[in-house]
Design a protein around this motif. Sequence first.
Motif, mmCIF file in Angstrom:
data_model
loop_
_atom_site.group_PDB
_atom_site.id
_atom_site.type_symbol
_atom_site.label_atom_id
_atom_site.label_comp_id
_atom_site.label_asym_id
_atom_site.label_seq_id
_atom_site.Cartn_x
_atom_site.Cartn_y
_atom_site.Cartn_z
ATOM 1 N N LEU A 129 54.987 91.563 94.701
ATOM 2 C CA LEU A 129 56.004 91.592 96.062
ATOM 3 C C LEU A 129 57.340 90.994 95.650
ATOM 4 C CD1 LEU A 129 54.241 90.563 99.290
ATOM 5 C CD2 LEU A 129 54.788 93.246 98.369
ATOM 6 N N THR A 130 57.480 89.688 95.060
ATOM 7 C CA THR A 130 58.249 89.178 94.102
ATOM 8 C C THR A 130 58.865 89.839 93.725
ATOM 9 O OG1 THR A 130 57.688 86.825 95.009
ATOM 10 C CG2 THR A 130 59.664 87.439 93.349
ATOM 11 N N ALA A 131 58.880 90.628 92.408
ATOM 12 C CA ALA A 131 59.014 91.589 91.551
ATOM 13 C C ALA A 131 59.626 92.859 92.457
ATOM 14 C CB ALA A 131 58.172 92.102 90.554
ATOM 15 N N TRP A 132 58.752 93.221 93.271
ATOM 16 C CA TRP A 132 59.241 94.675 94.262
ATOM 17 C C TRP A 132 60.698 93.928 94.466
ATOM 18 C CZ3 TRP A 132 60.796 95.874 98.404
ATOM 19 C CH2 TRP A 132 61.072 97.029 99.398
ATOM 20 N N ILE A 133 60.963 92.533 95.348
ATOM 21 C CA ILE A 133 62.147 92.132 95.629
ATOM 22 C C ILE A 133 63.116 92.728 94.995
ATOM 23 C CG2 ILE A 133 62.981 90.474 96.796
ATOM 24 C CD1 ILE A 133 60.566 90.761 98.908
ATOM 25 N N ASP A 134 63.136 91.475 93.772
ATOM 26 C CA ASP A 134 63.834 90.839 93.098
ATOM 27 C C ASP A 134 64.725 92.458 92.404
ATOM 28 O OD1 ASP A 134 64.068 88.893 92.530
ATOM 29 O OD2 ASP A 134 62.581 88.271 91.652
ATOM 30 N N THR A 135 63.980 93.290 92.196
ATOM 31 C CA THR A 135 64.653 95.003 91.669
ATOM 32 C C THR A 135 65.750 95.285 92.558
ATOM 33 O OG1 THR A 135 62.529 95.423 90.880
ATOM 34 C CG2 THR A 135 64.048 97.361 91.139
ATOM 35 N N TYR A 136 65.261 95.276 93.500
ATOM 36 C CA TYR A 136 66.246 95.696 94.949
ATOM 37 C C TYR A 136 67.658 95.257 95.282
ATOM 38 C CZ TYR A 136 63.547 99.630 94.855
ATOM 39 O OH TYR A 136 62.534 100.769 94.686
ATOM 40 N N ARG A 137 66.665 93.429 95.092
ATOM 41 C CA ARG A 137 67.948 92.663 95.220
ATOM 42 C C ARG A 137 68.954 92.832 93.577
ATOM 43 N NH1 ARG A 137 68.931 87.752 91.932
ATOM 44 N NH2 ARG A 137 67.005 88.102 90.940
ATOM 45 N N LEU A 138 68.246 92.984 92.685
ATOM 46 C CA LEU A 138 69.335 92.875 90.803
ATOM 47 C C LEU A 138 70.151 94.295 91.487
ATOM 48 C CD1 LEU A 138 67.130 91.901 88.161
ATOM 49 C CD2 LEU A 138 68.570 90.810 88.899
ATOM 50 N N ILE A 139 69.671 95.248 91.942
ATOM 51 C CA ILE A 139 70.304 96.839 91.996
ATOM 52 C C ILE A 139 71.833 96.742 93.114
ATOM 53 C CG2 ILE A 139 70.502 98.516 92.893
ATOM 54 C CD1 ILE A 139 67.851 99.083 91.839
ATOM 55 N N ALA A 140 71.725 95.751 94.234
ATOM 56 C CA ALA A 140 72.487 95.175 95.421
ATOM 57 C C ALA A 140 73.435 93.953 94.476
ATOM 58 C CB ALA A 140 72.043 94.536 96.179
ATOM 59 N N GLU A 141 73.066 92.931 94.048
ATOM 60 C CA GLU A 141 73.681 92.089 92.901
ATOM 61 C C GLU A 141 74.906 92.963 91.410
ATOM 62 O OE1 GLU A 141 71.524 89.234 90.730
ATOM 63 O OE2 GLU A 141 71.281 88.558 92.927
ATOM 64 N N ARG A 142 74.390 94.229 91.541
ATOM 65 C CA ARG A 142 75.287 94.594 90.391
ATOM 66 C C ARG A 142 76.206 95.473 90.775
ATOM 67 N NH1 ARG A 142 70.231 95.519 86.912
ATOM 68 N NH2 ARG A 142 70.125 96.803 88.128
#
Length: 112
Positions: free
Chosen positions: A82-95
């Motif tokens: 779950l954390t990995a899935w959320i982090d994927t989209y968090r990183l996209i948003a941060e970029r």
Amino acid sequence: MNESEDRLDRAFLALADPVRRSLIARLSRGEATVNELAEPFVISKQAVSRHIQVLEAAGLITRTRDGQRRPCHLAPAALESLTAWIDTYRLIAERQYRRLDTVLNTMKEKES
């Protein structure tokens, strides 16, 4: 839908309930039986047991047998997914925000 997406759906659906999130929070401190998990709630032990079944079906917790006890445990791998899935989209948003900051700073410098 593939199996991985199905697992994510079940996990997020299970975590949508505040009682189940509280159970996960309690289990993060260590194993506990249904009776121990039910103590702080005003709902019946049967209701807590049903919540545990949902968490178990979602793969978020496991139960073991220790004589007469059947303690529940967190399933760290499921939480990591779950954390990995959320982090994927968090990183996209941060970029995207960093790119926007760059554009805004460039525009600001041109105005100066």
